[in-house]
Scaffold this active site. Sequence first.
Site, PDB file in Angstrom:
ATOM      1  N   SER A  39       0.804  -1.225   0.000  1.00  0.00           N
ATOM      2  CA  SER A  39       0.000   0.000   0.000  1.00  0.00           C
ATOM      3  C   SER A  39       0.830   1.265   0.000  1.00  0.00           C
ATOM      4  O   SER A  39       0.356   2.324  -0.414  1.00  0.00           O
ATOM      5  CB  SER A  39      -0.938   0.008   1.208  1.00  0.00           C
ATOM      6  N   ASP A 221      -2.363   9.251   9.767  1.00  0.00           N
ATOM      7  CA  ASP A 221      -1.828   7.983   9.274  1.00  0.00           C
ATOM      8  C   ASP A 221      -0.312   8.103   9.183  1.00  0.00           C
ATOM      9  O   ASP A 221       0.215   8.916   8.421  1.00  0.00           O
ATOM     10  CB  ASP A 221      -2.447   7.696   7.892  1.00  0.00           C
ATOM     11  N   HIS A 224       1.035   5.737   5.454  1.00  0.00           N
ATOM     12  CA  HIS A 224       0.726   6.080   4.060  1.00  0.00           C
ATOM     13  C   HIS A 224       0.923   7.575   3.804  1.00  0.00           C
ATOM     14  O   HIS A 224       0.976   8.373   4.738  1.00  0.00           O
ATOM     15  CB  HIS A 224      -0.698   5.643   3.733  1.00  0.00           C
TER      16      HIS A 224
END
Length: 272
Positions: A39, A221, A224
Amino acid sequence: MTIDRRGVLRAAAAGILGIPAASRATAHRKTTVYVAGDSTAATYATADVPRAGWGQALPVFLRREIAVVNAALSGASSKSFVDLGRLDLILAAIRPGDTLLVSFGHNDEKSEDPARYTEPWSTFQDHLRLHLDGARAAGAHPILVTPVERRRFTAAGVPYLSHGEYPDAMRALAEETRTPLIDLTALSFALWGELGPEATKGYFLWLDAGVSPNYPTGVADNTHFQAHGAIEVARLVVSAGCAIPGRDVRALRDPAIPDTVLSWPATRPAES
């Protein structure tokens, strides 16, 4: 009638990987960089803006004659990427002279999940070898990319490493197999340390409530990236990747690449 089974398989893989139909016919004339990863590298959709992965930003630093196929899949480990058939798709589409960037580690660390967990000095290296051997068998050039570091700081504002022995295991494999290595763990760790706890929020997906309609209540986050971070991590990858074809030196030297250079498709290509 003779059926070109290899061609049929390649066309099917190209469609699943999200290679535009217009470019499939000319793929043999364009060198392509493929990305196998998780990701942190994946391409995100309009519903995710401003979230972006470094693989999504790679074209910013490559010349136009180089194609990029970002097959990085959210949640993938080196093991699950193989088990889900994602590596097979790449190997069906990749051609001699192409490049395969291989970057895993974040999800290999999840010991609670047997579908993804690998041990750094055994099964992690074993699954990475499948990527390296497959690329080389197809006449392509693999490059190992150690996992990008997370945003981790002590209360005193000192960054600390979070990937355990996985980067070392990848470094050792690169030396053993004579595979080019981009040490993104070390490069990103140095950048986060230089920026510090507050400035790094502008790279990672940290947004206050009301800033983005896709994250109305805000988001914090530490793994990411938002667009700016994805672009700067892609810069690290391409700057250090001397074996990556078609590097755009002018773009690499431009310190002010705007977030608007990125585009987001309607759906996540690796998941649609």
